[in-house]
Design a protein around this motif. Structure first.
Motif, PDB file in Angstrom:
ATOM      1  N   SER A   1      78.568 -49.813   0.010  1.00 17.60           N
ATOM      2  CA  SER A   1      79.371 -50.384   0.920  1.00 17.60           C
ATOM      3  C   SER A   1      78.852 -51.675   0.951  1.00 17.60           C
ATOM      4  O   SER A   1      79.718 -52.597   1.188  1.00 17.60           O
ATOM      5  CB  SER A   1      79.262 -49.802   2.384  1.00 17.60           C
ATOM      6  OG  SER A   1      79.662 -50.476   3.378  1.00 17.60           O
ATOM      7  N   VAL A   2      77.780 -52.030   0.910  1.00  9.75           N
ATOM      8  CA  VAL A   2      77.039 -53.472   0.983  1.00  9.75           C
ATOM      9  C   VAL A   2      77.537 -54.127  -0.299  1.00  9.75           C
ATOM     10  O   VAL A   2      78.058 -55.204  -0.235  1.00  9.75           O
ATOM     11  CB  VAL A   2      75.583 -53.434   1.007  1.00  9.75           C
ATOM     12  CG1 VAL A   2      75.058 -54.884   0.829  1.00  9.75           C
ATOM     13  CG2 VAL A   2      75.189 -52.765   2.476  1.00  9.75           C
ATOM     14  N   MET A   3      77.439 -53.467  -1.400  1.00  6.19           N
ATOM     15  CA  MET A   3      77.796 -54.013  -2.632  1.00  6.19           C
ATOM     16  C   MET A   3      79.399 -54.466  -2.761  1.00  6.19           C
ATOM     17  O   MET A   3      79.925 -55.261  -3.520  1.00  6.19           O
ATOM     18  CB  MET A   3      77.248 -53.408  -3.931  1.00  6.19           C
ATOM     19  CG  MET A   3      75.806 -53.355  -4.091  1.00  6.19           C
ATOM     20  SD  MET A   3      75.012 -52.747  -5.769  1.00  6.19           S
ATOM     21  CE  MET A   3      75.509 -50.987  -5.305  1.00  6.19           C
ATOM     22  N   ASP A   4      80.110 -53.588  -2.348  1.00  3.30           N
ATOM     23  CA  ASP A   4      81.548 -53.699  -2.084  1.00  3.30           C
ATOM     24  C   ASP A   4      81.968 -55.084  -1.382  1.00  3.30           C
ATOM     25  O   ASP A   4      83.078 -55.576  -1.660  1.00  3.30           O
ATOM     26  CB  ASP A   4      82.357 -52.478  -1.485  1.00  3.30           C
ATOM     27  CG  ASP A   4      82.259 -51.367  -2.235  1.00  3.30           C
ATOM     28  OD1 ASP A   4      81.933 -51.449  -3.539  1.00  3.30           O
ATOM     29  OD2 ASP A   4      82.331 -50.149  -1.836  1.00  3.30           O
ATOM     30  N   ARG A   5      81.253 -55.708  -0.781  1.00  8.64           N
ATOM     31  CA  ARG A   5      81.378 -57.108  -0.092  1.00  8.64           C
ATOM     32  C   ARG A   5      81.406 -58.244  -0.995  1.00  8.64           C
ATOM     33  O   ARG A   5      81.968 -59.287  -0.662  1.00  8.64           O
ATOM     34  CB  ARG A   5      80.514 -57.304   1.194  1.00  8.64           C
ATOM     35  CG  ARG A   5      80.580 -56.042   2.111  1.00  8.64           C
ATOM     36  CD  ARG A   5      79.916 -56.586   3.344  1.00  8.64           C
ATOM     37  NE  ARG A   5      80.649 -57.633   4.087  1.00  8.64           N
ATOM     38  CZ  ARG A   5      80.290 -58.175   5.378  1.00  8.64           C
ATOM     39  NH1 ARG A   5      79.225 -57.624   6.029  1.00  8.64           N
ATOM     40  NH2 ARG A   5      80.833 -59.107   5.920  1.00  8.64           N
ATOM     41  N   ILE A   6      80.626 -58.053  -2.426  1.00  8.91           N
ATOM     42  CA  ILE A   6      80.732 -59.124  -3.073  1.00  8.91           C
ATOM     43  C   ILE A   6      81.938 -59.087  -4.347  1.00  8.91           C
ATOM     44  O   ILE A   6      82.492 -57.950  -4.701  1.00  8.91           O
ATOM     45  CB  ILE A   6      79.521 -58.666  -4.144  1.00  8.91           C
ATOM     46  CG1 ILE A   6      78.201 -58.799  -3.226  1.00  8.91           C
ATOM     47  CG2 ILE A   6      79.368 -59.923  -5.448  1.00  8.91           C
ATOM     48  CD1 ILE A   6      76.906 -58.120  -4.174  1.00  8.91           C
ATOM     49  N   PRO A   7      82.390 -59.989  -4.109  1.00  9.44           N
ATOM     50  CA  PRO A   7      83.984 -60.117  -4.808  1.00  9.44           C
ATOM     51  C   PRO A   7      83.741 -60.080  -6.349  1.00  9.44           C
ATOM     52  O   PRO A   7      82.655 -60.501  -6.740  1.00  9.44           O
ATOM     53  CB  PRO A   7      84.470 -61.632  -4.467  1.00  9.44           C
ATOM     54  CG  PRO A   7      83.306 -62.379  -4.239  1.00  9.44           C
ATOM     55  CD  PRO A   7      82.323 -61.396  -3.638  1.00  9.44           C
ATOM     56  N   ASP A   8      84.861 -59.899  -7.022  1.00 10.07           N
ATOM     57  CA  ASP A   8      84.648 -59.532  -8.536  1.00 10.07           C
ATOM     58  C   ASP A   8      84.557 -60.893  -9.242  1.00 10.07           C
ATOM     59  O   ASP A   8      85.038 -62.065  -8.677  1.00 10.07           O
ATOM     60  CB  ASP A   8      86.159 -59.266  -9.075  1.00 10.07           C
ATOM     61  CG  ASP A   8      86.312 -57.516  -8.550  1.00 10.07           C
ATOM     62  OD1 ASP A   8      85.277 -56.785  -8.331  1.00 10.07           O
ATOM     63  OD2 ASP A   8      87.238 -57.226  -8.764  1.00 10.07           O
ATOM     64  N   ASP A   9      83.810 -61.141 -10.123  1.00 11.06           N
ATOM     65  CA  ASP A   9      83.517 -62.235 -11.060  1.00 11.06           C
ATOM     66  C   ASP A   9      82.564 -63.074 -10.285  1.00 11.06           C
ATOM     67  O   ASP A   9      82.312 -64.360 -10.956  1.00 11.06           O
ATOM     68  CB  ASP A   9      84.998 -62.982 -11.395  1.00 11.06           C
ATOM     69  CG  ASP A   9      85.841 -62.009 -12.205  1.00 11.06           C
ATOM     70  OD1 ASP A   9      85.269 -61.169 -13.243  1.00 11.06           O
ATOM     71  OD2 ASP A   9      86.999 -62.151 -12.026  1.00 11.06           O
ATOM     72  N   ALA A  10      81.926 -62.819  -9.216  1.00 11.87           N
ATOM     73  CA  ALA A  10      80.958 -63.632  -8.671  1.00 11.87           C
ATOM     74  C   ALA A  10      79.654 -63.863  -9.560  1.00 11.87           C
ATOM     75  O   ALA A  10      79.457 -62.781 -10.255  1.00 11.87           O
ATOM     76  CB  ALA A  10      80.588 -63.031  -7.295  1.00 11.87           C
ATOM     77  N   THR A  11      79.002 -64.756  -9.117  1.00 13.82           N
ATOM     78  CA  THR A  11      77.626 -64.804  -9.720  1.00 13.82           C
ATOM     79  C   THR A  11      76.531 -64.138  -8.749  1.00 13.82           C
ATOM     80  O   THR A  11      76.645 -64.335  -7.654  1.00 13.82           O
ATOM     81  CB  THR A  11      77.011 -66.208  -9.964  1.00 13.82           C
ATOM     82  OG1 THR A  11      77.266 -66.986  -9.054  1.00 13.82           O
ATOM     83  CG2 THR A  11      78.078 -66.867 -11.134  1.00 13.82           C
ATOM     84  N   VAL A  12      75.711 -63.263  -9.359  1.00 13.42           N
ATOM     85  CA  VAL A  12      74.883 -62.544  -8.397  1.00 13.42           C
ATOM     86  C   VAL A  12      73.532 -62.296  -8.796  1.00 13.42           C
ATOM     87  O   VAL A  12      73.405 -62.265 -10.168  1.00 13.42           O
ATOM     88  CB  VAL A  12      75.401 -60.977  -8.081  1.00 13.42           C
ATOM     89  CG1 VAL A  12      74.816 -60.109  -6.974  1.00 13.42           C
ATOM     90  CG2 VAL A  12      77.046 -61.168  -7.825  1.00 13.42           C
ATOM     91  N   GLN A  13      72.553 -62.214  -7.810  1.00 15.72           N
ATOM     92  CA  GLN A  13      71.225 -61.821  -8.325  1.00 15.72           C
ATOM     93  C   GLN A  13      70.851 -60.681  -7.446  1.00 15.72           C
ATOM     94  O   GLN A  13      71.201 -60.450  -6.208  1.00 15.72           O
ATOM     95  CB  GLN A  13      70.275 -62.679  -7.977  1.00 15.72           C
ATOM     96  CG  GLN A  13      70.154 -63.806  -8.991  1.00 15.72           C
ATOM     97  CD  GLN A  13      68.961 -64.692  -8.786  1.00 15.72           C
ATOM     98  OE1 GLN A  13      67.985 -64.464  -7.913  1.00 15.72           O
ATOM     99  NE2 GLN A  13      68.619 -66.046  -9.320  1.00 15.72           N
ATOM    100  N   ALA A  14      70.414 -59.557  -8.200  1.00 17.24           N
ATOM    101  CA  ALA A  14      70.407 -58.170  -7.477  1.00 17.24           C
ATOM    102  C   ALA A  14      68.986 -57.675  -7.953  1.00 17.24           C
ATOM    103  O   ALA A  14      68.530 -57.766  -9.045  1.00 17.24           O
ATOM    104  CB  ALA A  14      71.475 -57.094  -7.781  1.00 17.24           C
ATOM    105  N   SER A  15      68.502 -56.599  -7.043  1.00 15.98           N
ATOM    106  CA  SER A  15      67.265 -55.824  -7.339  1.00 15.98           C
ATOM    107  C   SER A  15      67.802 -54.974  -8.635  1.00 15.98           C
ATOM    108  O   SER A  15      68.898 -54.651  -8.801  1.00 15.98           O
ATOM    109  CB  SER A  15      67.215 -54.763  -6.241  1.00 15.98           C
ATOM    110  OG  SER A  15      66.918 -55.516  -5.120  1.00 15.98           O
ATOM    111  N   SER A  16      66.801 -54.635  -9.286  1.00 15.58           N
ATOM    112  CA  SER A  16      66.829 -54.104 -10.783  1.00 15.58           C
ATOM    113  C   SER A  16      67.569 -52.707 -10.613  1.00 15.58           C
ATOM    114  O   SER A  16      68.588 -52.493 -11.620  1.00 15.58           O
ATOM    115  CB  SER A  16      65.404 -53.700 -11.303  1.00 15.58           C
ATOM    116  OG  SER A  16      65.383 -53.132 -12.505  1.00 15.58           O
ATOM    117  N   TYR A  17      67.653 -51.941  -9.490  1.00 16.11           N
ATOM    118  CA  TYR A  17      68.392 -50.631  -9.658  1.00 16.11           C
ATOM    119  C   TYR A  17      69.645 -50.863  -9.147  1.00 16.11           C
ATOM    120  O   TYR A  17      70.470 -49.634  -9.113  1.00 16.11           O
ATOM    121  CB  TYR A  17      67.594 -49.576  -8.756  1.00 16.11           C
ATOM    122  CG  TYR A  17      66.256 -49.048  -9.462  1.00 16.11           C
ATOM    123  CD1 TYR A  17      66.278 -48.076 -10.285  1.00 16.11           C
ATOM    124  CD2 TYR A  17      64.956 -49.890  -9.272  1.00 16.11           C
ATOM    125  CE1 TYR A  17      65.118 -47.981 -10.883  1.00 16.11           C
ATOM    126  CE2 TYR A  17      63.946 -49.608  -9.611  1.00 16.11           C
ATOM    127  CZ  TYR A  17      63.862 -48.522 -10.733  1.00 16.11           C
ATOM    128  OH  TYR A  17      62.800 -48.048 -11.446  1.00 16.11           O
TER     129      TYR A  17
END
Length: 503
Positions: free
Chosen positions: A414-430
């Motif tokens: 649910s949290v990750m779904d708020r990130i739009p497609d093709d955005a630049t992201v830094q995320a935890s390894s898992y």
């Protein structure tokens, strides 16, 4: 005895040279009529591998290194350009890390199913498919009971289990090629053995050494008729590895030297055999000498791994020259100064399992094992497989916790779904593998990550044993610094933090 003449490929290897005096007569050729159960066994193993790897992924336990990287590689090929991985660094050319053009074969599957899961399903199919040539050859040479036991012991072996549970790796393509090549070699089809071995050069750069050894064994076991194809195969393996390293050097941001001294996650030197040895050479000639002598058997973990590699075959694999094909894969691991290479975890034993089991069949055939003696060997191998099974990942399929639904997983999506497609992201390894299909994602806290991404998503409740590359304290400091630079908190639920610098 006269030297073999004519087409030596028509003769089984046991009928060439001195070995012909004591070798058993090969079974009559031909495909058994009732072979459906071999396909069924491979199918059952496919579903077991797929269930294990998909369930690990669904439980947020797949990692940026390596599933996230390979997902970005396949996505690159599917998009029609050379592979890059944001996890490795901004627009990092992956061919500068490892020469694995075989991964382009997954692009059509990715067009049909643009999901990281397609890699896991493909890996399960490739590994399960490697059971088929092994079991068919065992049936032809040793009988139905041997084919059933050896096929099952190989499919359930600890090296296979560790491999399919450790994300995805290009080595999956090598397993069916290795079993096809070595079973052809064991049955005397020397040219077929060479033809199946050569595509290994497209799987990974270090497999050229494996191809070279296969070529030498072809030359050795094939007599006069095998020398030509054998030596040509060996030469192709050496040349292929040399060319692959030169290709890697041209793509690596640091040039050829940058590839050789590249570092693995966690600080170990040497992503492959070259990096391991160069890393040691930089520490001095004495350290290199130690690593290539006593260092091959110390610490004790290395010896334990060697014992466990051979134990499922009751060490009979050592009685077949085919086991020599495993030497390059084992030697570079033992010479490495990266501790995960030494043990039984991860995917590092995936390549040696088909080699030792094909050597097991060859050794039993060469000894003329039959009747009670054969059944004793089969019983011992089955007992060893069952003894080791609970200690390795396939056993997770029998554990209730593997199938329990964790409400945090739904929150994460649910949290990750708020990130739009093709955005630049830094995320935890898992979390990286779950974003690799639709965003340009890199690893949070990794020094080579793309700076100033549009989004940051972090799981602050990762268990300490799984936490990498940042500690809890450093992670909190980094989040506070991001907020100070203008990132705002968009979501904060159940330990998941989502930050954004977009308006």
């Amino acid at each position: 005895m006269r030297a073999p003449t004519g087409n030596a490929t028509a003769l089984p290897p046991q009928q060439t040279g001195i070995e012909a005096r004591t070798a058993p007569k090969p079974s009559a050729p031909g495909r058994p009529a009732s072979d459906w159960w071999i396909w069924a066994m491979a199918g059952a193993l496919f579903f077991a591998y797929m269930a294990l790897s998909l369930r690990i992924h669904e439980r947020l336990l797949s990692r940026s290194f390596d599933l996230g990287i390979f997902a970005q590689v396949v996505r690159s090929y599917a998009s029609g350009h050379l592979p890059v991985s944001e996890v490795k660094g901004p627009d990092f050319p992956v061919l500068g890390d490892h020469f694995s053009p075989v991964l382009a074969l997954l692009a059509p599957l990715y067009w049909l199913w643009p999901s990281v899961k397609v890699l896991l399903v493909a890996q399960a199919a490739l590994v399960a498919g490697s059971v088929l040539p092994l079991a068919f050859w065992a049936r032809r040479t040793l009988g139905t009971a041997a084919a059933a036991v050896i096929g099952a012991c190989y499919g359930l072996s600890w090296g296979i289990a560790s491999g399919v549970s450790s994300d995805f790796h290009e080595w999956a393509f090598a397993l069916p090629l290795l079993t096809l090549s070595l079973t052809a070699l064991g049955s005397g089809r020397l040219r077929a053995a060479a033809y199946w071995a050569l595509p290994l050069l497209l799987v990974k750069e270090d497999l050229g050494l494996t191809v070279a050894v296969i070529g030498l064994v072809i030359a050795w076991r094939g007599g006069r008729g095998g020398r030509g194809p054998g030596l040509l195969t060996a030469a192709a393996g050496l040349v292929g590895t040399g060319l692959a390293l030169l290709v890697l050097g041209s793509f690596h941001p640091g040039g050829f030297k940058g590839y050789l001294v590249s570092h693995n996650p966690g600080g170990g030197a040497g992503a492959g055999p070259g990096g391991a040895l160069v890393g040691e050479a930089q520490g001095g000639a004495l350290e290199l000498l130690h690593q290539l002598t006593l260092g091959l058997i110390t610490p004790q973990e290395k010896v334990t791994t060697l014992v466990l590699i051979l134990a499922p075959t009751l060490f009979l694999a050592l009685r077949s020259p085919l086991v020599l094909v495993a030497v390059p894969s084992i030697l570079w691991r033992l010479a490495s100064n990266y501790p995960p290479h030494w043990g039984t975890g991860y995917h590092y034993s995936l390549l040696v399992m088909p080699i030792v089991f094909v050597a097991f069949v060859d050794a039993l055939h060469r000894r003329g094992a039959s009747g009670r003696s054969l059944y004793r060997y089969l019983a011992g191998s089955a007992a060893m497989a069952l003894l080791l099974l609970p200690h390795f990942p396939l056993w997770q399929l029998t554990q209730p916790e593997t199938w329990v639904k964790d409400p945090r997983i739904a929150t994460a999506h649910s949290v990750m779904d708020r990130i739009p497609d093709d955005a630049t992201v830094q995320a935890s390894s898992y979390l990286v593998p779950h974003l690799a299909d639709r965003t340009s994602v890199s690893l949070y806290g990794w020094g080579d990550s793309r700076p100033n991404p549009e989004w940051i998503v972090v799981d602050t409740q990762v268990r300490p044993a799984l936490r990498w590359p940042m500690s809890v304290v450093h992670e909190q400091i980094a989040l506070d610094q991001a907020r100070a630079r203008g990132y705002r908190t968009v979501d904060l639920r159940d330990g998941f933090v989502l930050l954004s610098r977009t308006g």
